[in-house]
Design an enzyme around this catalytic site. Structure first.
Site, mmCIF file in Angstrom:
data_model
loop_
_atom_site.group_PDB
_atom_site.id
_atom_site.type_symbol
_atom_site.label_atom_id
_atom_site.label_comp_id
_atom_site.label_asym_id
_atom_site.label_seq_id
_atom_site.Cartn_x
_atom_site.Cartn_y
_atom_site.Cartn_z
ATOM 1 N N TRP A 89 -25.592 -0.677 5.331
ATOM 2 C CA TRP A 89 -24.184 -1.094 5.276
ATOM 3 C C TRP A 89 -23.941 -2.328 6.126
ATOM 4 O O TRP A 89 -23.189 -3.220 5.737
ATOM 5 C CB TRP A 89 -23.256 0.060 5.664
ATOM 6 C CG TRP A 89 -23.400 1.225 4.737
ATOM 7 C CD1 TRP A 89 -23.860 2.486 5.049
ATOM 8 C CD2 TRP A 89 -23.133 1.261 3.323
ATOM 9 N NE1 TRP A 89 -23.875 3.269 3.923
ATOM 10 C CE2 TRP A 89 -23.446 2.556 2.860
ATOM 11 C CE3 TRP A 89 -22.660 0.313 2.404
ATOM 12 C CZ2 TRP A 89 -23.296 2.941 1.521
ATOM 13 C CZ3 TRP A 89 -22.510 0.691 1.058
ATOM 14 C CH2 TRP A 89 -22.823 1.976 0.641
ATOM 15 N N ASP A 113 -17.196 -0.934 11.228
ATOM 16 C CA ASP A 113 -17.207 -0.076 10.040
ATOM 17 C C ASP A 113 -17.396 1.357 10.523
ATOM 18 O O ASP A 113 -18.476 1.743 10.946
ATOM 19 C CB ASP A 113 -18.362 -0.513 9.127
ATOM 20 C CG ASP A 113 -18.484 0.349 7.871
ATOM 21 O OD1 ASP A 113 -17.739 1.334 7.748
ATOM 22 O OD2 ASP A 113 -19.333 0.012 7.022
ATOM 23 N N LYS A 151 -15.729 9.773 3.256
ATOM 24 C CA LYS A 151 -16.698 10.474 4.089
ATOM 25 C C LYS A 151 -15.969 11.500 4.960
ATOM 26 O O LYS A 151 -16.210 12.679 4.880
ATOM 27 C CB LYS A 151 -17.484 9.516 4.990
ATOM 28 C CG LYS A 151 -18.108 8.282 4.313
ATOM 29 C CD LYS A 151 -18.997 8.601 3.189
ATOM 30 C CE LYS A 151 -19.663 7.480 2.426
ATOM 31 N NZ LYS A 151 -19.707 6.146 2.891
HETATM 32 C C1 LIG Z 1 -20.202 4.748 2.280
HETATM 33 C C2 LIG Z 1 -20.170 3.652 3.242
HETATM 34 C C3 LIG Z 1 -19.740 2.363 2.874
HETATM 35 C C4 LIG Z 1 -19.319 2.011 1.462
HETATM 36 O O1 LIG Z 1 -18.076 2.516 1.213
HETATM 37 P P1 LIG Z 1 -17.284 2.230 -0.149
HETATM 38 O O2 LIG Z 1 -15.948 2.808 0.151
HETATM 39 O O3 LIG Z 1 -18.035 2.949 -1.253
HETATM 40 O O4 LIG Z 1 -17.256 0.779 -0.382
HETATM 41 C C5 LIG Z 1 -19.693 1.387 3.843
HETATM 42 N N1 LIG Z 1 -20.075 1.641 5.112
HETATM 43 C C6 LIG Z 1 -20.508 2.865 5.502
HETATM 44 C C7 LIG Z 1 -20.905 3.091 6.924
HETATM 45 C C8 LIG Z 1 -20.570 3.902 4.572
HETATM 46 O O5 LIG Z 1 -20.990 5.116 4.954
#
Ligand SMILES: *Cc1c(COP(=O)(O)O)cnc(C)c1O
Length: 361
Positions: free
Chosen positions: A103, A172, A196
């Site tokens: 990511w 993030d 998540k």
């Molecule tokens: C799942 C995830 C993403 C991607 O998320 P989307 O909402 O599908 O774009 C980005 N960063 C992390 C840390 C993730 O776990």
């Protein structure tokens, strides 16, 4: 509840059962409106209460002061990879990025596509992203420092946040937001895809500090500017109403049933503790992350052979435990034990793991 499995999916992932029950109970007639929450106007008093309450709960749980704005956007965490450099990295300046896995790498790639100046100041690629780097040489003149707090695929997590010497941290937190308390003051922007740890897919939580907004260029498309959504309270256009409603209920569950983020963290530590202990005590399972960088949310491990891993995932499902296959890019096994995964579910998994090792070891 009968017929529901122990869900260890990485995302979309398990929700607290009381949240699903509340949604189900009110689904056909939301708060006496005579309509479902998916049918009411986003400009109605019913939805207004939902989004106001959701934002207020984010503020209380993370102890945000007036300097921070809470937004619910669309496009997932992945759109933030692009929006962040577009809005917050002016020409002539450079941003620091720490590469701790898939990511982070995607965030770096999107900044570079825009021909922005990006410096990767630390990476754990040398050891297959199995750890969180330390003593990072952040640049004191960087526009921001970008990190990924929890690496969903590799199963690593920052144990504490780095000192960037006053450079705003952009983080993030898609896979560990609301799993533990932390001091928000060094953060310029926090983002998290909801699917998540917050609710269903379709909404992205953004927490942005007021001073960041001054950087937003005037000539960006309206829908790609943070200021558009700050000025209209996330309602420039139709927001993802159902996702925001579910997030509201999840946050209410954390506040009122669990009792806040300190308590949430303790439960998360207990769950991860017994799972890692089971891995460490066996010769059959091998954790893939270095111990001091281990994630409390995504527990990644290997079995002696790929064939055994396949059988493990299959047999676990037959025992009512789903989602244990590692990400397709890395293989192995992964148990995602987000806030809503119960201690009971983790104990059932540990029992199954011990039994499987006894039979196959
Ligand atoms: C799942 C995830 C993403 C991607 O998320 P989307 O909402 O599908 O774009 C980005 N960063 C992390 C840390 C993730 O776990």
């Amino acid at each position: 509840m009968k017929g529901r499995i122990y869900n260890f999916n990485a995302g979309p992932a398990v929700h607290p059962l009381p949240v699903l029950e509340e949604i189900a109970a009110g689904f056909l007639n939301f708060k006496g409106s005579g309509m479902s929450i998916t049918e009411v106007s986003h400009r109605s008093k019913w939805f207004d209460e939902v989004i106001e309450d959701a934002a207020a709960r984010v503020r209380r749980l993370l102890k945000l002061d007036e300097n921070f704005h809470v937004l619910f956007l669309q496009g997932g965490a992945s759109l933030q990879f692009s929006m962040i450099p577009m809005n917050l990295l002016p020409g002539g300046r450079s941003a620091d990025y720490v590469n701790t896995g898939t990511w982070s790498a995607k965030a770096i790639k999107e900044a570079r596509i825009q021909e922005k100046a990006v410096q990767v100041v630390a990476s754990s690629e040398d050891k297959n992203f199995s750890y969180i780097p330390k003593d990072i040489p952040f640049n004191t003149n960087a526009a921001y420092a970008h990190i990924t707090s929890n690496n969903t695929i590799k199963g690593t997590q920052w144990p504490s946040f780095p000192d960037t010497g006053g450079v705003p941290i952009i983080c993030d937190m898609s896979s560990d937001i609301m799993s533990r308390p932390f001091d928000v003051s060094p953060f310029g922007l926090i983002y998290a895809g909801a699917q998540k740890n917050l609710g269903p897919a379709g909404a992205t939580l953004i927490i942005i500090r007021n001073d960041m907004l001054k950087r937003v260029p005037h000539d960006l498309p309206t829908m790609l500017k943070y200021t558009t959504f700050v000025e209209r309270n996330s309602m420039f256009n139709t927001p993802p109403c159902f996702a925001i409603y579910t997030i509201q209920l999840v946050l209410k569950w954390i506040e009122e049933t669990i009792g806040g983020l300190e308590k949430m963290e303790k439960i998360n530590r207990d769950k991860a503790g017994i799972l890692y202990q089971a891995i460490d005590e066996s010769e059959f399972y091998r954790g893939t992350a270095e111990k001091e960088s281990r994630s409390l949310m995504n527990v990644t491990f290997r079995l002696p052979t790929e064939d055994l891993e396949k059988r493990f995932v299959q047999e676990a499902l037959e025992h009512g435990m789903g989602g244990l296959k590692g990400h397709r890019s890395v293989g192995g096994c992964r148990a995602s034990i987000y806030n809503a995964a119960t201690l009971e579910a983790v104990k059932a998994l540990v029992d199954f793991m011990q039994e499987f090792a006894r039979k196959n070891g």
